[in-house]
Motif scaffolding. Structure first.
Motif, PDB file in Angstrom:
ATOM      1  N   PHE A 248      15.385 -18.922  40.043  1.00  0.00           N
ATOM      2  CA  PHE A 248      15.114 -20.355  39.933  1.00  0.00           C
ATOM      3  C   PHE A 248      15.240 -21.022  41.299  1.00  0.00           C
ATOM      4  N   ASN A 249      14.704 -22.224  41.359  1.00  0.00           N
ATOM      5  CA  ASN A 249      15.070 -23.168  42.416  1.00  0.00           C
ATOM      6  C   ASN A 249      15.791 -24.306  41.711  1.00  0.00           C
ATOM      7  N   LEU A 250      17.105 -24.430  41.983  1.00  0.00           N
ATOM      8  CA  LEU A 250      17.951 -25.370  41.255  1.00  0.00           C
ATOM      9  C   LEU A 250      18.325 -26.534  42.168  1.00  0.00           C
ATOM     10  N   GLY A 251      18.352 -27.727  41.587  1.00  0.00           N
ATOM     11  CA  GLY A 251      18.593 -28.890  42.423  1.00  0.00           C
ATOM     12  C   GLY A 251      19.452 -29.944  41.781  1.00  0.00           C
ATOM     13  N   THR A 252      19.910 -30.890  42.626  1.00  0.00           N
ATOM     14  CA  THR A 252      20.647 -32.075  42.190  1.00  0.00           C
ATOM     15  C   THR A 252      19.940 -33.293  42.772  1.00  0.00           C
ATOM     16  N   GLU A 253      19.582 -34.231  41.894  1.00  0.00           N
ATOM     17  CA  GLU A 253      18.992 -35.486  42.338  1.00  0.00           C
ATOM     18  C   GLU A 253      20.118 -36.507  42.498  1.00  0.00           C
ATOM     19  N   PHE A 254      20.052 -37.264  43.591  1.00  0.00           N
ATOM     20  CA  PHE A 254      21.104 -38.252  43.865  1.00  0.00           C
ATOM     21  C   PHE A 254      20.517 -39.456  44.564  1.00  0.00           C
ATOM     22  N   GLN A 255      21.269 -40.522  44.569  1.00  0.00           N
ATOM     23  CA  GLN A 255      20.853 -41.752  45.243  1.00  0.00           C
ATOM     24  C   GLN A 255      21.841 -42.092  46.343  1.00  0.00           C
ATOM     25  N   ALA A 256      21.313 -42.469  47.506  1.00  0.00           N
ATOM     26  CA  ALA A 256      22.157 -42.969  48.592  1.00  0.00           C
ATOM     27  C   ALA A 256      22.463 -44.439  48.328  1.00  0.00           C
ATOM     28  N   LEU A 257      23.740 -44.788  48.337  1.00  0.00           N
ATOM     29  CA  LEU A 257      24.147 -46.173  48.113  1.00  0.00           C
ATOM     30  C   LEU A 257      24.347 -46.932  49.413  1.00  0.00           C
ATOM     31  N   MET A 258      24.404 -46.192  50.510  1.00  0.00           N
ATOM     32  CA  MET A 258      24.510 -46.786  51.843  1.00  0.00           C
ATOM     33  C   MET A 258      23.650 -45.970  52.801  1.00  0.00           C
ATOM     34  N   ASP A 259      23.250 -46.586  53.912  1.00  0.00           N
ATOM     35  CA  ASP A 259      22.605 -45.825  54.978  1.00  0.00           C
ATOM     36  C   ASP A 259      23.600 -44.806  55.511  1.00  0.00           C
ATOM     37  N   GLY A 260      23.122 -43.621  55.810  1.00  0.00           N
ATOM     38  CA  GLY A 260      24.012 -42.599  56.346  1.00  0.00           C
ATOM     39  C   GLY A 260      23.258 -41.336  56.658  1.00  0.00           C
TER      40      GLY A 260
ATOM     41  N   VAL B 291      25.364 -20.622  38.615  1.00  0.00           N
ATOM     42  CA  VAL B 291      26.330 -21.217  37.689  1.00  0.00           C
ATOM     43  C   VAL B 291      25.805 -22.567  37.234  1.00  0.00           C
ATOM     44  N   GLN B 292      26.316 -23.018  36.099  1.00  0.00           N
ATOM     45  CA  GLN B 292      25.861 -24.290  35.572  1.00  0.00           C
ATOM     46  C   GLN B 292      26.924 -24.854  34.634  1.00  0.00           C
ATOM     47  N   SER B 293      26.681 -26.078  34.197  1.00  0.00           N
ATOM     48  CA  SER B 293      27.506 -26.703  33.176  1.00  0.00           C
ATOM     49  C   SER B 293      26.661 -27.730  32.453  1.00  0.00           C
TER      50      SER B 293
ATOM     51  N   GLN C  62      21.046 -36.455  38.364  1.00  0.00           N
ATOM     52  CA  GLN C  62      20.791 -35.420  37.355  1.00  0.00           C
ATOM     53  C   GLN C  62      20.601 -34.065  38.028  1.00  0.00           C
ATOM     54  N   GLY C  63      20.735 -33.018  37.192  1.00  0.00           N
ATOM     55  CA  GLY C  63      20.412 -31.674  37.631  1.00  0.00           C
ATOM     56  C   GLY C  63      18.986 -31.333  37.235  1.00  0.00           C
ATOM     57  N   LEU C  64      18.264 -30.644  38.119  1.00  0.00           N
ATOM     58  CA  LEU C  64      16.852 -30.301  37.889  1.00  0.00           C
ATOM     59  C   LEU C  64      16.630 -28.839  38.254  1.00  0.00           C
ATOM     60  N   TYR C  65      15.573 -28.253  37.676  1.00  0.00           N
ATOM     61  CA  TYR C  65      15.279 -26.857  37.982  1.00  0.00           C
ATOM     62  C   TYR C  65      13.770 -26.647  38.036  1.00  0.00           C
ATOM     63  N   SER C  66      13.402 -25.541  38.693  1.00  0.00           N
ATOM     64  CA  SER C  66      12.016 -25.061  38.709  1.00  0.00           C
ATOM     65  C   SER C  66      12.051 -23.559  38.493  1.00  0.00           C
ATOM     66  N   PHE C  67      11.119 -23.046  37.673  1.00  0.00           N
ATOM     67  CA  PHE C  67      11.007 -21.599  37.478  1.00  0.00           C
ATOM     68  C   PHE C  67      10.497 -20.897  38.731  1.00  0.00           C
TER      69      PHE C  67
ATOM     70  N   ALA D  12      21.984 -30.444  31.945  1.00  0.00           N
ATOM     71  CA  ALA D  12      22.709 -29.427  32.724  1.00  0.00           C
ATOM     72  C   ALA D  12      22.721 -29.789  34.200  1.00  0.00           C
ATOM     73  N   HIS D  13      23.779 -29.404  34.864  1.00  0.00           N
ATOM     74  CA  HIS D  13      23.808 -29.550  36.320  1.00  0.00           C
ATOM     75  C   HIS D  13      24.173 -28.210  36.941  1.00  0.00           C
ATOM     76  N   TYR D  14      23.694 -27.993  38.174  1.00  0.00           N
ATOM     77  CA  TYR D  14      23.652 -26.638  38.740  1.00  0.00           C
ATOM     78  C   TYR D  14      24.473 -26.489  40.026  1.00  0.00           C
ATOM     79  N   PHE D  15      25.317 -27.426  40.303  1.00  0.00           N
ATOM     80  CA  PHE D  15      26.276 -27.305  41.408  1.00  0.00           C
ATOM     81  C   PHE D  15      25.579 -27.113  42.755  1.00  0.00           C
ATOM     82  N   ARG D  16      24.562 -27.925  42.970  1.00  0.00           N
ATOM     83  CA  ARG D  16      23.942 -28.103  44.295  1.00  0.00           C
ATOM     84  C   ARG D  16      24.426 -29.452  44.811  1.00  0.00           C
ATOM     85  N   ASP D  17      24.854 -29.498  46.057  1.00  0.00           N
ATOM     86  CA  ASP D  17      25.574 -30.677  46.534  1.00  0.00           C
ATOM     87  C   ASP D  17      25.235 -30.925  48.001  1.00  0.00           C
ATOM     88  N   VAL D  18      25.642 -32.095  48.486  1.00  0.00           N
ATOM     89  CA  VAL D  18      25.474 -32.464  49.895  1.00  0.00           C
ATOM     90  C   VAL D  18      26.787 -33.034  50.417  1.00  0.00           C
TER      91      VAL D  18
END
Length: 465
Positions: free
Chosen positions: A227-239, A316-318, A334-339, A352-358
């Motif tokens: 898979f290609n597993l991902g985490t979508e997130f939003q920046a709340l401040m410039d950084g 891993v996932q949860s 959210q957690g996202l995936y691609s086959f 599900a979320h896949y423990f991809r982080d920044v």
């Protein structure tokens, strides 16, 4: 008989003259620091009269001269005496005894001992997010600097390990506010007394916590697939995004391909960083980190996606409800995936979320310089720092650049300080300061130096009346 009487009177008078012993005088009163040795006590006026030779015995009083005690030992039986280290105020004198056992005491001298120099207690250990400014370090309300002469100067120090210390430039006040920190750092304060030397306070540790989406969450299950597993997130401040993180299974290994995307609209993402390769060695489950070659700037309100492939297929996932890290900088969506390992993760499977982080960092380059108008072929005023850089790791390097059009920029050789004074100019020129902290690069607002046209000799066309 009369002659014998006269002789006895003369002898008696002579004896009376000899008996007038003068003990002399010792000096002087002193004020010393707690735990230090006084200066030697000596006679300022020597003993005289009586019948020599004289013997000496120095004495001490601890109750302001009410009671006195001989000081034992040969060192207190000479014409001078060096008191030992004192921990309290005391008085001293010397008893003079001549050859016929006539004794008198000298004057008293007082050696005043100041209270012990105390550095005070610094409050308190803290935990802060990386690239943010800790609270001001100061003395406890119950334990400020005290003792000694009461006149103090200060020097703050820092350490990366609590063992090796270095002075902090210009940190010479009683309180100190550290700049942004990128790692755990210890601080302490020296209190310097011009009379009684110096002493050091306790050390306090400022623990630095990375700004991340995940904190203490643990996977609930694992799987095996490409898979290609991902985490979508939003920046709340410039950084800046400085690192990618993947929580790996103990059997997970091989190359993981890391990408960072920005969302342009629903299901529309463009890649803004990567692909980067992170090689994983099996054997231990947990977070693995990849420092990005160059930190990627993100904008407040922007939505982003960090993804990683699964290497040899393990992941891993949860599916449990996700509780985002308690920060005001980035927000888990959210957690996202691609086959497809090379595909953009767009699908959500039951939350599900896949423990991809920044790792997110704040960083501002500050500001430097102001626009000016100058005469042709003259030097502008110095482009001086207006506001300091903030955030990042707290350590900064500089590079000044110049441009003819505010678009194409060239580094200025040797211009690597906070300020810069340009050479004489003959054309309009833009300048800006580039600031780096670790793998983050930020640019100060550019300033324009406008050069007036070259002055030429005027021609007189009409008569002057």
């Amino acid at each position: 008989m009369k002659k014998l009487t006269n002789i006895l009177i003369v002898i008696s008078f002579s004896n009376l003259l000899v008996a007038q012993l003068n003990p002399g005088q010792i000096g002087n009163n002193q004020s010393i620091c707690y735990g230090s040795a006084p200066q030697m006590l000596v006679f300022t006026i020597q003993p005289s009269g009586g019948t020599s030779p004289y013997s000496y015995r120095w004495q001490r009083s601890n109750d302001n001269g009410t009671t006195w005690a001989d000081i034992a030992g040969s060192t207190a039986a000479g014409i001078t005496y060096s008191p030992q280290v004192l921990g309290r105020t005391a008085m001293f004198r010397c008893r003079i005894t001549d050859a016929v056992n006539s004794s008198l005491n000298t004057n008293n001298v007082t050696i005043t001992v100041t209270s012990d120099l105390i550095a005070g207690i610094i409050e308190d250990s803290q935990t802060v997010y990386a690239s943010t400014v800790p609270e001001t370090l100061r003395s406890s309300s119950m334990s400020s600097p005290s003792g000694g002469s009461g006149i103090y100067t200060f020097q703050w120090q820092r350490s990366n390990n609590g063992i090796s210390w270095s002075n902090i430039s210009d940190a010479v006040s009683e309180v100190y506010t550290p700049g942004a920190l990128g790692s755990d750092t210890w601080f302490r304060r020296f209190v310097v007394d011009p009379v009684c030397g110096s002493t050091v306070s306790n050390s306090v540790k400022i623990s630095v916590r990375q700004i991340t989406l995940f904190s203490n969450e643990l996977p609930a299950s694992s799987g095996v697939d490409d898979f290609n597993l991902g985490t979508e997130f939003q920046a709340l401040m410039d950084g800046y995004i400085t690192k990618a993180r993947v929580y790996t299974h103990e059997s997970e290994q091989g190359d993981h391909i890391i990408r960072l995307y920005k969302r342009n609209g629903p299901s529309d993402y463009s890649i803004i960083a990567g692909p980067y390769t992170m090689s994983i060695t099996p054997g231990e489950a947990g977070w693995k980190e990849l420092i990005l070659p160059e930190a990627i700037s993100v904008e407040a309100g922007g939505i982003y996606l960090i993804s990683s492939t699964t290497g040899n297929g393990y992941y891993v996932q949860s599916s449990q409800n996700f509780i985002a890290s308690d920060n005001i900088y980035i927000d888990y969506l959210q957690g996202l995936y691609s086959f497809l390992p090379d595909g953009v993760p767009l699908s959500n499977f039951n939350g599900a979320h896949y423990f991809r982080d920044v790792v997110f960092s704040l960083f501002s380059p500050g500001s430097a310089g102001a626009s000016q108008v100058i005469c042709y072929n003259t030097s502008p005023l110095s482009l001086a720092q207006v506001t300091e850089p903030t955030g990042g790791t707290g350590d900064y390097t500089y590079q000044w650049q110049m441009s003819p059009n505010d678009t194409i920029w060239t580094n200025i050789e040797g211009a690597i300080l906070t300020d810069y004074t340009p050479a004489p100019l003959t054309t309009n020129t833009y300048f800006r300061r580039v600031v780096k902290s670790a793998n983050m690069t930020a640019y100060c607002r550019s300033v324009l130096i406008t050069v007036n046209p070259e002055f030429s000799s005027a021609e007189i066309h009409d008569n002057i009346t």
